[in-house]
Design a protein around this motif. Structure first.
Motif, PDB file in Angstrom:
ATOM      1  N   LEU A 254      -0.329   8.607   6.662  1.00 44.44           N
ATOM      2  CA  LEU A 254       0.714   8.059   7.279  1.00 44.44           C
ATOM      3  C   LEU A 254      -0.589   7.759   8.949  1.00 44.44           C
ATOM      4  CD1 LEU A 254       3.589   9.473   7.688  1.00 44.44           C
ATOM      5  CD2 LEU A 254       3.249   7.446   6.301  1.00 44.44           C
ATOM      6  N   LYS A 255      -0.328   5.643   9.753  1.00 45.31           N
ATOM      7  CA  LYS A 255      -0.300   5.111  10.285  1.00 45.31           C
ATOM      8  C   LYS A 255       0.458   4.206  11.105  1.00 45.31           C
ATOM      9  CE  LYS A 255      -5.055   4.933   8.362  1.00 45.31           C
ATOM     10  NZ  LYS A 255      -4.751   5.056   6.699  1.00 45.31           N
ATOM     11  N   GLY A 256       0.130   4.271  12.422  1.00 43.62           N
ATOM     12  CA  GLY A 256       0.378   2.932  12.816  1.00 43.62           C
ATOM     13  C   GLY A 256       2.710   3.448  13.009  1.00 43.62           C
TER      14      GLY A 256
ATOM     15  N   LYS B  40       7.505   6.181  13.226  1.00 51.39           N
ATOM     16  CA  LYS B  40       8.882   6.683  11.820  1.00 51.39           C
ATOM     17  C   LYS B  40       9.029   8.294  11.917  1.00 51.39           C
ATOM     18  CE  LYS B  40       9.473   2.439  10.455  1.00 51.39           C
ATOM     19  NZ  LYS B  40       9.295   1.286   9.505  1.00 51.39           N
ATOM     20  N   MET B  41       7.953   9.037  11.214  1.00 54.31           N
ATOM     21  CA  MET B  41       8.002  10.016  10.737  1.00 54.31           C
ATOM     22  C   MET B  41       9.072  10.974  11.256  1.00 54.31           C
ATOM     23  SD  MET B  41       7.845   9.816   7.550  1.00 54.31           S
ATOM     24  CE  MET B  41       8.179  11.230   6.916  1.00 54.31           C
TER      25      MET B  41
END
Length: 141
Positions: A128-130, A135-136
């Protein structure tokens, strides 16, 4: 469901799972070594489980997926016994799990790993990036 390759079998029939072998495998991992055996087994029973069996029927590996079947799935507890590593079985297990009709249409399939990023990238996973990473969230208990 059952898949066969070079004498090995992947099967989702939980009655075939070797409970003691799986718990022994998972207790040797960095991610499950502290989890009580009863909790590990209950998590397996409440998931879609994939047993990997050698030609002689030995529990050679394992994986499980927690999912709602459409929008989300968590791939977890992927393990191949050391004696069976280096034969492409881990790649086959992941390939089988993500192409299983029960999982194949799931929109978001996630996992967590400390050391196998390259193995999962081959199958389309990415970190996951950016904005996605931001959001996680999680709640640890």
């Amino acid at each position: 469901m059952s898949w066969l390759r070079h004498g090995f079998e992947i099967n989702t029939d939980k009655s075939k799972l070797d409970k003691e072998a799986i718990l022994r495998m998972l207790r040797a991992t960095y991610w499950a070594s502290e989890v009580p055996a009863d909790d590990l087994w209950e998590s397996i029973l409440n998931s879609r489980a994939y047993g990997l069996y050698s030609p002689d029927g030995e529990q050679a590996g394992f994986a499980r997926v927690v999912t709602d079947g459409t929008r989300f799935a968590w791939l977890s507890d992927i393990y191949i016994l050391p004696v069976h590593r280096g034969q492409g079985l881990g790649k086959w297990l992941i390939e089988t799990v993500i192409s299983d009709p029960a999982i194949a249409r799931v929109h978001r399939l996630v996992l967590s790993t400390n050391d196998a990023h390259e193995l999962y990238k081959v199958h389309g996973f990415d970190t996951l990036k950016g904005e996605e990473a931001d959001k996680m969230m999680q709640l640890l208990r």
